[in-house]
Motif scaffolding. Structure first.
Motif, PDB file in Angstrom:
ATOM      1  N   ILE A 127       9.686 -48.666  -2.773  1.00 45.52           N
ATOM      2  CA  ILE A 127       8.307 -48.309  -2.434  1.00 45.52           C
ATOM      3  C   ILE A 127       7.371 -49.478  -2.730  1.00 45.52           C
ATOM      4  O   ILE A 127       6.474 -49.799  -1.931  1.00 45.52           O
ATOM      5  N   GLU A 128       7.575 -50.134  -3.863  1.00 49.78           N
ATOM      6  CA  GLU A 128       6.743 -51.294  -4.196  1.00 49.78           C
ATOM      7  C   GLU A 128       6.926 -52.408  -3.171  1.00 49.78           C
ATOM      8  O   GLU A 128       5.959 -53.079  -2.786  1.00 49.78           O
ATOM      9  N   ASP A 146       8.028 -47.161 -17.755  1.00 50.67           N
ATOM     10  CA  ASP A 146       7.271 -47.933 -16.774  1.00 50.67           C
ATOM     11  C   ASP A 146       7.131 -47.263 -15.409  1.00 50.67           C
ATOM     12  O   ASP A 146       6.282 -47.658 -14.610  1.00 50.67           O
ATOM     13  N   ILE A 147       7.988 -46.286 -15.116  1.00 53.51           N
ATOM     14  CA  ILE A 147       8.004 -45.687 -13.782  1.00 53.51           C
ATOM     15  C   ILE A 147       7.377 -44.301 -13.811  1.00 53.51           C
ATOM     16  O   ILE A 147       7.747 -43.471 -14.645  1.00 53.51           O
ATOM     17  N   SER A 157      14.094 -38.424  -7.027  1.00 49.72           N
ATOM     18  CA  SER A 157      15.521 -38.597  -7.322  1.00 49.72           C
ATOM     19  C   SER A 157      16.172 -37.267  -7.652  1.00 49.72           C
ATOM     20  O   SER A 157      17.290 -36.975  -7.206  1.00 49.72           O
ATOM     21  N   HIS A 207      11.741 -46.611  -6.708  1.00 47.77           N
ATOM     22  CA  HIS A 207      10.521 -47.258  -7.203  1.00 47.77           C
ATOM     23  C   HIS A 207      10.393 -48.671  -6.643  1.00 47.77           C
ATOM     24  O   HIS A 207       9.332 -49.065  -6.124  1.00 47.77           O
ATOM     25  N   THR A 208      11.473 -49.437  -6.727  1.00 44.70           N
ATOM     26  CA  THR A 208      11.462 -50.819  -6.245  1.00 44.70           C
ATOM     27  C   THR A 208      11.216 -50.872  -4.739  1.00 44.70           C
ATOM     28  O   THR A 208      10.457 -51.720  -4.247  1.00 44.70           O
ATOM     29  N   GLU A 215       6.810 -39.128 -10.752  1.00 43.37           N
ATOM     30  CA  GLU A 215       7.010 -38.708  -9.367  1.00 43.37           C
ATOM     31  C   GLU A 215       8.268 -39.319  -8.750  1.00 43.37           C
ATOM     32  O   GLU A 215       8.939 -38.694  -7.930  1.00 43.37           O
ATOM     33  N   TYR A 216       8.619 -40.530  -9.173  1.00 43.58           N
ATOM     34  CA  TYR A 216       9.817 -41.171  -8.636  1.00 43.58           C
ATOM     35  C   TYR A 216      11.071 -40.453  -9.131  1.00 43.58           C
ATOM     36  O   TYR A 216      12.037 -40.262  -8.390  1.00 43.58           O
ATOM     37  N   TYR A 261       4.279 -40.317  -0.101  1.00 43.24           N
ATOM     38  CA  TYR A 261       3.577 -41.601  -0.197  1.00 43.24           C
ATOM     39  C   TYR A 261       3.085 -42.126   1.153  1.00 43.24           C
ATOM     40  O   TYR A 261       2.475 -43.198   1.203  1.00 43.24           O
ATOM     41  N   THR A 290      16.408 -43.702  -9.180  1.00 46.48           N
ATOM     42  CA  THR A 290      14.960 -43.758  -9.469  1.00 46.48           C
ATOM     43  C   THR A 290      14.467 -45.194  -9.455  1.00 46.48           C
ATOM     44  O   THR A 290      13.414 -45.497  -8.880  1.00 46.48           O
ATOM     45  N   ASP A 291      15.226 -46.081 -10.059  1.00 42.35           N
ATOM     46  CA  ASP A 291      14.845 -47.493 -10.092  1.00 42.35           C
ATOM     47  C   ASP A 291      14.807 -48.065  -8.679  1.00 42.35           C
ATOM     48  O   ASP A 291      13.888 -48.815  -8.328  1.00 42.35           O
TER      49      ASP A 291
END
Length: 280
Positions: free
Chosen positions: A105-106, A65-66, A74, A102-103, A69-70, A144, A98-99
């Motif tokens: 940035i969202e 799902d990720i 990492s 991702h979270t 780039e994330y 980003y 990484t998780d």
């Protein structure tokens, strides 16, 4: 290597020379490929040999799902951490970091930054890890164009510390509380504040981090007790008040954590306390 399972165009599961499942990553690695096809080794830029099935499952689900780039951010942070920190960094950090990135940035895209209630402590107790967190924020901004608050550097630092000591994030918060307790005890004992930017203070906080780990694991050093006894006798005469303070720490830890300090641990506490109270 042959593709066993495609997670996305950039990540596949294959087998190593021991016929164990591994995760390999590279841009366009699986583009136009199918299960059973050969992997071009020149396209592989990262291999993850995750031994625990539960960790591998988490990584597989995350990588589905990720975007790659994330993981690349990492990877840069983890490689830098391994160079600059005098401790082991477990590959499981790839999953948690990484998780988190991702979270985060969202969240920022939605205008939802979070405050880190332990930011002050993180900056002082885990200085190198915090600096790595700031460096990670610069990578995120470059890629980003998102300027994150320093609170996020603190969160990233906590993930790095968690990997260093091999414990969960919740345990790191417990560790931070342990360091706070000991430092407060020393401040109250001498009725004074310390230079929290000094090298002596940073070294004491670092010592307490790994000392706390031994306390929580109920583990001891295997050292020459006779040598430590002799050194302690010298130090307790040279640094009377720091030694008495170390005994207060000993009493507190035995009472709260049911951990009995050995002479070596009292010796190191005495030395560190002596250094921070003599620091101008």
């Amino acid at each position: 290597m042959i593709i066993k399972k495609i997670l996305n165009n950039n990540v596949v599961i294959t087998l190593n020379e021991h016929h164990e499942e591994i995760v390999v990553m590279g841009k366009g690695l699986a583009y136009g490929k199918k299960t059973g096809d050969y992997i071009d080794p020149s396209k592989i830029n990262k291999t993850f040999e995750v031994s625990l099935k539960s960790s591998q499952k988490k990584m597989v689900n995350m990588l589905k799902d990720i975007p790659i780039e994330y993981m690349e951010i990492s990877d840069e942070v983890i490689q830098k951490a391994r160079k600059e920190l005098d401790s082991d960094i477990d590959d499981s950090l790839y999953i948690s970091l990484t998780d988190h990135i991702h979270t985060s940035i969202e969240r920022y895209k939605e205008g939802i930054p979070l405050k880190n209630q332990l930011l002050f402590e993180i900056k002082h107790f885990y200085k190198k890890e915090y600096e790595l967190g700031l460096w990670a924020l610069s990578l995120i901004q470059d890629k980003y164009h998102i300027a994150m608050d320093e609170d996020e550097a603190g969160f990233i630092a906590m993930h790095i510390v968690s990997s260093e000591i091999g414990r969960n994030i919740s345990d790191v918060y417990e560790m931070t509380n342990f360091i706070q307790e000991i430092l407060k005890l020393v401040k109250d004992y001498f009725q004074r504040d310390f230079d929290e930017e000094s090298l002596a203070y940073y070294r004491f906080a670092t010592h307490l981090k790994f000392f706390g780990l031994r306390v929580f694991n109920q583990s001891k050093h295997n050292q020459d007790d006779s040598l430590n006894n002799d050194l302690l006798e010298i130090m307790k005469e040279k640094y009377v008040k720091p030694y008495l303070c170390a005994l207060e720490i000993k009493s507190f830890i035995e009472r709260k954590y049911q951990y009995e300090l050995e002479d070596e641990e009292i010796l190191f506490l005495t030395i560190h306390v002596a250094k921070i109270i003599s620091n101008k």
